[in-house]
Scaffold this motif. Sequence first.
Motif, PDB file in Angstrom:
ATOM      1  N   ILE A   6       0.872  -1.176   0.000  1.00 38.45           N
ATOM      2  CA  ILE A   6       0.000   0.000   0.000  1.00 38.45           C
ATOM      3  C   ILE A   6       0.905   1.221   0.000  1.00 38.45           C
ATOM      4  CG2 ILE A   6      -1.746   1.316   1.262  1.00 38.45           C
ATOM      5  CD1 ILE A   6      -2.907  -1.270   2.260  1.00 38.45           C
ATOM      6  N   HIS A   7       0.770   2.056  -1.032  1.00 34.92           N
ATOM      7  CA  HIS A   7       1.692   3.191  -1.158  1.00 34.92           C
ATOM      8  C   HIS A   7       0.976   4.354  -1.842  1.00 34.92           C
ATOM      9  CE1 HIS A   7       3.168   2.440  -5.518  1.00 34.92           C
ATOM     10  NE2 HIS A   7       2.044   1.775  -5.325  1.00 34.92           N
ATOM     11  N   GLY A   8       1.719   5.365  -2.226  1.00 32.77           N
ATOM     12  CA  GLY A   8       1.104   6.548  -2.839  1.00 32.77           C
ATOM     13  C   GLY A   8       0.838   7.615  -1.789  1.00 32.77           C
ATOM     14  N   LEU A   9      -0.364   8.146  -1.811  1.00 27.76           N
ATOM     15  CA  LEU A   9      -0.715   9.249  -0.901  1.00 27.76           C
ATOM     16  C   LEU A   9      -1.008   8.723   0.507  1.00 27.76           C
ATOM     17  CD1 LEU A   9      -2.948  11.421  -3.281  1.00 27.76           C
ATOM     18  CD2 LEU A   9      -0.555  11.815  -2.602  1.00 27.76           C
ATOM     19  N   VAL A  10       0.013   8.171   1.121  1.00 23.55           N
ATOM     20  CA  VAL A  10      -0.093   7.671   2.493  1.00 23.55           C
ATOM     21  C   VAL A  10       1.086   8.180   3.305  1.00 23.55           C
ATOM     22  CG1 VAL A  10      -1.364   5.575   1.870  1.00 23.55           C
ATOM     23  CG2 VAL A  10       1.146   5.537   1.921  1.00 23.55           C
ATOM     24  N   LYS A  11       0.904   8.184   4.611  1.00 20.09           N
ATOM     25  CA  LYS A  11       1.991   8.667   5.474  1.00 20.09           C
ATOM     26  C   LYS A  11       3.186   7.736   5.413  1.00 20.09           C
ATOM     27  CE  LYS A  11      -0.725  11.429   8.620  1.00 20.09           C
ATOM     28  NZ  LYS A  11      -1.884  11.125   9.477  1.00 20.09           N
ATOM     29  N   ARG A  12       2.919   6.430   5.301  1.00 19.80           N
ATOM     30  CA  ARG A  12       4.005   5.456   5.249  1.00 19.80           C
ATOM     31  C   ARG A  12       3.581   4.281   4.389  1.00 19.80           C
ATOM     32  NH1 ARG A  12       1.533   6.721   9.324  1.00 19.80           N
ATOM     33  NH2 ARG A  12      -0.104   5.335  10.058  1.00 19.80           N
ATOM     34  N   PRO A  13       4.306   3.999   3.338  1.00 18.25           N
ATOM     35  CA  PRO A  13       3.997   2.806   2.548  1.00 18.25           C
ATOM     36  C   PRO A  13       4.192   1.561   3.403  1.00 18.25           C
ATOM     37  CG  PRO A  13       6.071   3.780   1.839  1.00 18.25           C
ATOM     38  CD  PRO A  13       5.474   4.734   2.827  1.00 18.25           C
ATOM     39  N   ARG A  56      -1.589  -7.342  -5.577  1.00 21.18           N
ATOM     40  CA  ARG A  56      -0.185  -7.111  -5.192  1.00 21.18           C
ATOM     41  C   ARG A  56       0.083  -5.683  -4.769  1.00 21.18           C
ATOM     42  NH1 ARG A  56       3.493  -5.069  -9.445  1.00 21.18           N
ATOM     43  NH2 ARG A  56       5.162  -6.311  -8.577  1.00 21.18           N
ATOM     44  N   ARG A  57      -0.821  -4.750  -5.108  1.00 20.22           N
ATOM     45  CA  ARG A  57      -0.470  -3.356  -4.875  1.00 20.22           C
ATOM     46  C   ARG A  57      -1.718  -2.501  -4.869  1.00 20.22           C
ATOM     47  NH1 ARG A  57       2.809   0.828  -8.231  1.00 20.22           N
ATOM     48  NH2 ARG A  57       2.194  -0.286 -10.119  1.00 20.22           N
ATOM     49  N   ILE A  58      -1.777  -1.568  -3.939  1.00 21.82           N
ATOM     50  CA  ILE A  58      -2.801  -0.530  -3.939  1.00 21.82           C
ATOM     51  C   ILE A  58      -2.093   0.811  -3.855  1.00 21.82           C
ATOM     52  CG2 ILE A  58      -4.683   0.508  -2.619  1.00 21.82           C
ATOM     53  CD1 ILE A  58      -5.546  -2.300  -1.802  1.00 21.82           C
ATOM     54  N   ASN A  59      -2.231   1.575  -4.918  1.00 21.29           N
ATOM     55  CA  ASN A  59      -1.606   2.888  -4.990  1.00 21.29           C
ATOM     56  C   ASN A  59      -2.679   3.927  -4.665  1.00 21.29           C
ATOM     57  OD1 ASN A  59       0.032   5.059  -5.529  1.00 21.29           O
ATOM     58  ND2 ASN A  59       0.225   4.658  -7.741  1.00 21.29           N
ATOM     59  N   VAL A  60      -2.481   4.683  -3.611  1.00 19.61           N
ATOM     60  CA  VAL A  60      -3.461   5.678  -3.185  1.00 19.61           C
ATOM     61  C   VAL A  60      -3.178   6.979  -3.948  1.00 19.61           C
ATOM     62  CG1 VAL A  60      -4.448   6.888  -1.205  1.00 19.61           C
ATOM     63  CG2 VAL A  60      -3.529   4.567  -0.919  1.00 19.61           C
ATOM     64  N   THR A  61      -4.191   7.471  -4.677  1.00 17.66           N
ATOM     65  CA  THR A  61      -3.974   8.597  -5.604  1.00 17.66           C
ATOM     66  C   THR A  61      -5.083   9.648  -5.474  1.00 17.66           C
ATOM     67  OG1 THR A  61      -5.285   7.582  -7.365  1.00 17.66           O
ATOM     68  CG2 THR A  61      -2.928   7.017  -7.300  1.00 17.66           C
TER      69      THR A  61
END
Lengths: 437, 437
Positions: free
Chosen positions: B139-146, B277-282
């Motif tokens: 989990i990454h992108g617009l997050v405080k910490r991937p 496998r992945r969630i990109n916060v956008t």
Amino acid sequence: MSEHDTTVTQEHSGGKLRAGITELLPAAGNGLLGRRSFVKAGLGAAGGIALMQAVPASAARPGHMRSPGPGMSEYGSPAPAEANVKRIGIGSQRGTTGSGASRSPLEHLHGIVTPSGLHFERHHAGVPEIDPASHNILIHGLVKRPLLFTMDALARYPIVSRLQFLECSGNSGTLLAADPPQLSCGELHGLVSGSEWGGVPLAVLLDEAGVLPAARWLIAEGADASVMSRSVPLAKGMDDAIVALYQNGERLRPENGYPARLFLPGWEGNMSVKWLRRINVTAQPAMTKDETSKYSDLQPDGSSLLFTFPMAVKSVITSPSPGLAMQGPGLYQIAGIAWSGNGRIRRVDVSADGGKSWVQAALDDLVLPKSLTRFTSAWRWDGSPGVLLSRAVDETGAVQPTRKSLMSNRAAGAFYHYNAIQAWRVGEAGKVNNVYV
Amino acid sequence: MSEHDTTVTQEHSGGKLRAGITELLPAAGNGLLGRRSFVKAGLGAAGGIALMQAVPASAARPGHMRSPGPGMSEYGSPAPAEANVKRIGIGSQRGTTGSGASRSPLEHLHGIVTPSGLHFERHHAGVPEIDPASHNILIHGLVKRPLLFTMDALARYPIVSRLQFLECSGNSGTLLAADPPQLSCGELHGLVSGSEWGGVPLAVLLDEAGVLPAARWLIAEGADASVMSRSVPLAKGMDDAIVALYQNGERLRPENGYPARLFLPGWEGNMSVKWLRRINVTAQPAMTKDETSKYSDLQPDGSSLLFTFPMAVKSVITSPSPGLAMQGPGLYQIAGIAWSGNGRIRRVDVSADGGKSWVQAALDDLVLPKSLTRFTSAWRWDGSPGVLLSRAVDETGAVQPTRKSLMSNRAAGAFYHYNAIQAWRVGEAGKVNNVYV
């Protein structure tokens, strides 16, 4: 349990920050947390578990992303990596080719549906191979007109379906041993499973045959080589009994009575006669071999309870449990199943200190009558030894007994209907053992 | 519908007596009976179906009652006699090794659970073989910490489970053809299935990563060779989305995303990204190939609805249906499934005269939100031609449209989200065909 929760905000401090989430404080001894830990946004307190890692700068894609995989299949199977998740103890009893039992691997499952392939088995003469085109079900005895139903005819009746458990009354019987057997949760308690059972209400078929006033009992007979037979009160047959044709959406599996079985919600498993071929409507029970030599409960005074129909309220923690070792101190989910033959589960309490203190577990969304019900509770394990217990209460107010209480009402050798509280000891190294408390 | 029922008592008159039961009179055109026919003792009116036969005086027991059958098995399978009940249309698309779809054989199933082995499939590059020990979800992108989650870490989070449907938005699309395709119910509508899905609420994981204020979307990416990717509104991720680990009690099947998939209750199937496998916060949707070249709805004015998330209210009669021929005049059960991505099914009406008259069907016990719901209705077929319809209404009041109404809002070539009323014509010989009305 809200009095145990306080909301805190922490500043970023490397890999362990938790901001704007609910910090959970213990609600019972040895680190058990309150119910809210699972039912609201405060869930985020599980934070300590997530592994924060640097994201690889140039991670090569794995092989399964570089070329297409195999295509569709006619009937799917579990993943090869799950091959260890299988029925337990499939050996036949000595001197037989197919008598015995296999158990559901409860510690690997998470649902109120058990996959049909993993539903427990209990056969008295193996699994008969029945041609549905030549199989009939006869209703006769104290009826106005005996009726013979083909499978095609049955399929034209109204079919109802319900999510309900089935439990062998011999389930958990090994816990009557003087010393606690060091077995897995499924080995100890896996003679219970849950399914969506679909079938024709038996009352419809009995109404059609025209039950005579003197009738009080139904003698249900199976088409296996043991001719497994049980006496069933007529009132149950007119209540929620079905002649089941479907299990989890498809036709019954052979080991669960294909092409048709009796299904008596909440009652001891072998009364739900598999491979049903005949229901004889009578004034008296038949005292069959399958309800006299077996499936009767000896009392301390030497008398015997011939009939004990409903399976009493019961629960077991499936995780942690023996074989699922804890991986160091931290936050864990205590998870398990509860059920009662008398209706819905009202509540489940859990303890992490051997019963000194208790906290109410969260029940999952689906709390259905005579069905498996999931419960969970958060546990911040500090690494010291503890004893985990679960205690279910059903909607009639019946409370799952302690082992001591249950044993005080039993004769030596009484085997069936063991529903006492299960205790798991978590040792310092995280190993889980069966203990009596 | 009680005004349509009268209780009669008949005298014994050979093989056709029905005494003390409720005689059902038609509640709608062409022999459709009232709801009470399925929900009370009046059920006995199905009487005409049962075969009353002389009981054989000395019936020899069949072979399977004379010697024991085989014993227990590690993982069970359906009965050999049910081998025809399998997924439909498993061929891969031309030029691919594993792309395409297979369908659930709806006409052979009866439940709100679909056996996992018969759950429909839709793959864009086959089924990847993933080692759970080396699979992670980022989990990454617009997050405080991937955050990177191993499968073991995920399994320590709270797991919820719910019985819900999954439907491919391409389901039933062949019915856009000018002439009604002569296919079975499963061939036409089998890209829908129901399961108990168990997993970790996505909100828990997003909370832990710490979603930043600018975030509005999640880009979910699969680990198959097509890297199937979809944009999901953040609000859905914080609502009822889960990262599913379990299907019908056991770990996901490979073809349903093992070891982990996104599951978005009620929304079009391919958004529930498999092999996650992945969630990109956008802040914006990604406009991936899987939501632009496909899965968008062309309108009559030439514009396109890029996103149509919930699957609309829908129903289909599974029996009778093409391939399940009627066996002469008599009493039949009309049975089917209804579902809506917007919540619970409120009611289902059925017609046996092509829509001139309707009667409310009985819903089975379990009416759950965003789940398959079973309905049944009794039909006394007199042997003359008729057209069967079902029309579902969900709890938002949305009504399943007629085909004509649906087609009037579509551009030629628009393919997805077909939810019109299905019509089955029953001919004089009992054969059932797909027709447009």
